[in-house]
Design an enzyme around this catalytic site. Sequence first.
Site, PDB file in Angstrom:
ATOM      1  N   ARG A   1       0.831  -1.203   0.000  1.00 50.65           N
ATOM      2  CA  ARG A   1       0.000   0.000   0.000  1.00 50.65           C
ATOM      3  C   ARG A   1       0.871   1.261   0.000  1.00 50.65           C
ATOM      4  NH1 ARG A   1      -2.197   1.089   4.189  1.00 50.65           N
ATOM      5  NH2 ARG A   1      -1.255  -0.454   5.587  1.00 50.65           N
TER       6      ARG A   1
ATOM      7  N   LYS B   1      -8.368  -2.435   1.489  1.00 48.78           N
ATOM      8  CA  LYS B   1      -8.253  -1.540   2.630  1.00 48.78           C
ATOM      9  C   LYS B   1      -9.003  -0.232   2.418  1.00 48.78           C
ATOM     10  CE  LYS B   1      -5.869  -4.200   5.327  1.00 48.78           C
ATOM     11  NZ  LYS B   1      -6.529  -4.828   6.498  1.00 48.78           N
TER      12      LYS B   1
ATOM     13  N   HIS C   1     -10.542  -3.944  13.225  1.00 46.80           N
ATOM     14  CA  HIS C   1      -9.435  -4.596  12.509  1.00 46.80           C
ATOM     15  C   HIS C   1      -8.964  -5.745  13.396  1.00 46.80           C
ATOM     16  CE1 HIS C   1      -5.176  -4.396  10.615  1.00 46.80           C
ATOM     17  NE2 HIS C   1      -5.964  -5.185   9.919  1.00 46.80           N
TER      18      HIS C   1
ATOM     19  N   SER D   1       1.264  -6.563  12.785  1.00 49.06           N
ATOM     20  CA  SER D   1       2.052  -7.572  12.092  1.00 49.06           C
ATOM     21  C   SER D   1       3.101  -8.179  13.021  1.00 49.06           C
ATOM     22  CB  SER D   1       2.737  -6.932  10.879  1.00 49.06           C
ATOM     23  OG  SER D   1       3.528  -7.872  10.197  1.00 49.06           O
TER      24      SER D   1
ATOM     25  N   LYS E   1      -1.532 -12.783  15.378  1.00 51.37           N
ATOM     26  CA  LYS E   1      -2.994 -12.684  15.273  1.00 51.37           C
ATOM     27  C   LYS E   1      -3.576 -13.792  14.403  1.00 51.37           C
ATOM     28  CE  LYS E   1      -4.870  -9.658  12.533  1.00 51.37           C
ATOM     29  NZ  LYS E   1      -5.435  -8.455  11.874  1.00 51.37           N
ATOM     30  N   THR E   2      -2.988 -13.989  13.218  1.00 48.91           N
ATOM     31  CA  THR E   2      -3.488 -15.021  12.306  1.00 48.91           C
ATOM     32  C   THR E   2      -3.285 -16.409  12.897  1.00 48.91           C
ATOM     33  OG1 THR E   2      -3.006 -13.617  10.400  1.00 48.91           O
ATOM     34  CG2 THR E   2      -3.303 -15.958   9.979  1.00 48.91           C
TER      35      THR E   2
ATOM     36  N   ASP F   1      -9.597 -10.778   9.551  1.00 49.10           N
ATOM     37  CA  ASP F   1      -9.051  -9.421   9.459  1.00 49.10           C
ATOM     38  C   ASP F   1     -10.031  -8.280   9.739  1.00 49.10           C
ATOM     39  OD1 ASP F   1      -6.687  -7.857   8.900  1.00 49.10           O
ATOM     40  OD2 ASP F   1      -7.602  -7.270   7.010  1.00 49.10           O
TER      41      ASP F   1
ATOM     42  N   ARG G   1       1.597 -12.367  -1.077  1.00 41.06           N
ATOM     43  CA  ARG G   1       0.253 -12.546  -0.502  1.00 41.06           C
ATOM     44  C   ARG G   1      -0.550 -13.582  -1.269  1.00 41.06           C
ATOM     45  NH1 ARG G   1      -1.637  -9.381   4.119  1.00 41.06           N
ATOM     46  NH2 ARG G   1      -0.137  -7.680   4.380  1.00 41.06           N
TER      47      ARG G   1
END
Length: 658
Positions: free
Chosen positions: A175, A320, A339, A357, A361-362, A376, A441
Site C-alpha cells: 500500500r 483496505k 481490525h 504484524s 494474530k493469524t 481481518d 500474498r
Amino acid sequence: MASNGNGSVANGNGTAKNGLTKIQTQKKHNGICHDDSVPTVKAQTIDELHSLQKKRSAPTTPVTGSQAPFATLSEEERHKQQLQSISASLASLTRETGPKLVKGDPARKADTQVSHVHHHVTPTIAVSDSALKFTHVLYNLSPAELYEQAIKYEKGSFITATGALATLSGAKTGRSPRDKRVVKDDLTENELWWGKGSPNIEMDEHTFMVNRERAVDYLNSLDKVFVNDQFLNWDLENRIKVRIVSARAYHSLFMHNMCIRPTPEELENFGTPDFTIYNAGQFPCNRYTHYMTSSTSIDLNLARREMVILGTQYAGEMKKGLFSVMHYLMPKRQILSLHSGCNMGKNGDVALFFGLSGTGKTTLSTDHNRYLIGDDEHCWGENGVSNIEGGCYAKCIDLSREKEPDIWNAIRFGTVLENVVFDEHDRDVDYSDKSVTENTRAAYPIEYIPNAKLPCVGPHPKNVILLACDAFGVLPPVSKLNLAQTMYHFISGYTALVAGTEDGIKEPQATFSACFGAAFIMLHPTKYAAMLAEKMQKHGATGWLVNTGWSAGSYGQGSRIKLQYTRKIIDAIHSGSLLDAEYKKTEIFGLEIPTEVEGVPSEILDPVNTWSNKKAYKETLLKLAGLFKNNFETFTNHKIGKGNNNLTEEILAAGPIF
C-alpha cells in the site's frame, strides 16, 4: 472376418464367432462406417461446437411481492438494466453520459451480445471519438473465466502447480498510505479525524473530480473493463453493495475472492451500488494536479461514495480502501468496525483478536478446535459479530505446510498469489524467495478454510484479546484488563519491531497503531474505543493483554515466549478458567497478572522473575512506559461525549504511572 453384406459383422445366426452379441453398425452413403451408439454433435463448425461447451444461465429470481413464481423480465431486459447501471457508473463529468456498453469479450466477436446502452442525455461537449466506440463489459466473471483473461492478456500471469493464479502487481508491491487522500468538505471536516497522527490526508472536491475524470476516461478508452458487483458485511441488515470497475482480470479475481460473492438471484436484483471503486491503477495521476505528490493517488469521496485509484496496481488498496469506508459508515449505524481476527468455540463463545504484524494474530485466531469467523475485518452490532469480507488475504513469506497448514491448503484453483517466485518448469512456488518483494500474498475465498463458519456471523464476543509482541521483554505473557485499561491499550495499539542490524542498532523499536489499524480508521480513535467499551460492558466481555514477544530480557538477551505457552494461555481464556485464577498487580503499568495458568511455568507469568538483572528490568520497564506516555499525548486533549471528558481522564489513569 468378412462382412455379412448388411453392415453387420456376424456368423450368420446373430452372434459372433466368439459367442458375443454381434456389433451392429450402419453404412452411410459415403461408405464410412460410424458408431451410432451416441448421437453426433449438433454443430457444423468448430465455433458452433465451442458454443455448445458453454451452458447459458437462466434467470431464477423470484419477484418479491409478486404472484409470479419467477422473474418476468426477459434476459435481454435484465442485461439492459445491468448495462444502464454500469453506464451510469462510468458517466463522465464533462459529457454527463456513460459510454456505450456491450457485454462480452471483444476478442470473441461471435459471443458478443449486440444489445448496448447509454444514457440519452445531450452531451455538454461535441461528440468525440470516445463516444463513437463501444466499451465491452466483462461482468462478474467466474474464476475460470478470469483465469483465461489473465493468462491470455496480462503478462506475468501463470498457473502454479497447485492451481493458483500467480500474478504481478507492478512497481508497487504494498500500500501507499502517503498517497491516500480523503475529500475534506463541510460534512467530513467535522466528522473525520484530521491532523497529527491521523491517516486522513485531505484533498478538495475539485481535485477528486479531476482524478475521477482521468480514471473514468482511461477506463472508457479501453476495449474492455471488468465489473464486479458484490457485498460487504455478512450481517444482511447492514450489508453494503459495492461495484468495482477495473482494467485487470487479476483485480477482478482478487475482489471476487475478498468481497462477499452474491448468488445469481441476488445479482439479478443488485440495482445501484452503495459504493463504487474506479481502479485505473495502470494509469498515473497528473503530478501537476493540486495535492498530488507522486504519480500515485488513492482518493476517497465519502459524499459521492466513490474511490479512485491511479498509479498503483497493488490490489490491497481496494480491500483496505473499502475497510476505511466501513470504518466511516458502520459507526453511523452504532456498529463498531474492527481490525481483528475472530473465532468461535463449539459452545458459541466468540473471541476477538487484535494485533499488528508479527504478533501472531493469524496464528492464534486459527484454531482447529474453533470455527473461524474471519481473519481481518469485522463488525460488532446489535446482533453480534459479522465478518466484513468474503475471503482471506494471507502473508506468504516463508509459508510452510507444517506451520500454516490451512493457508497452505487454501492455495489452490481460484486463489490469487501476488508477487511470488516459482520454478519455471514445474511451477512449484518458493515461498522463501523475496526476489520481487517480502510482501507476498495469497487471496482466497474464506470457504477454502475447512473450519470456516458460514455464514460468517456469531454471537456477542466473550473475550477481547489484545496481542503485543513486546521485544523489550517487560510485559507479562497475559494480563486481565478492566474497561479503562482495555480502552487505553486499544487506543495505543502497541507492538515492538526488532530493528535491523545493518547500522549496528540492535535494540527494539516500539510501534503504535491506534485501534490496531490506524491506517484505516476514519474517526478519532477514542470514538471507536468508547464504542468498544460500551459493547464490552453491555455484553459482559473481558479484555486481555497477551504478550507474544520476549521474556527474561529484551531481544538479543532474552528469548521469545514459546508458542505452546501462548496457546495454553489462549485456551485458558477461551475456557473461562483464567477468570477464576488468583491475580496480583504489576508496578508501573498496573496490570493484573494470574499467579498460575495450567501448562505454563508460573515463574514466567511475572516478567520481573525472569530477569537476572533487576536494575536493567526496571530501566527497560520505565523506558517502555515513557514511550507509551509520549504516544498517548496525541489523544489527551480529545473529549468523549458532549462537555464531559471524564472518560478520557479515566483512560489516561489506566496507563503507566511513574
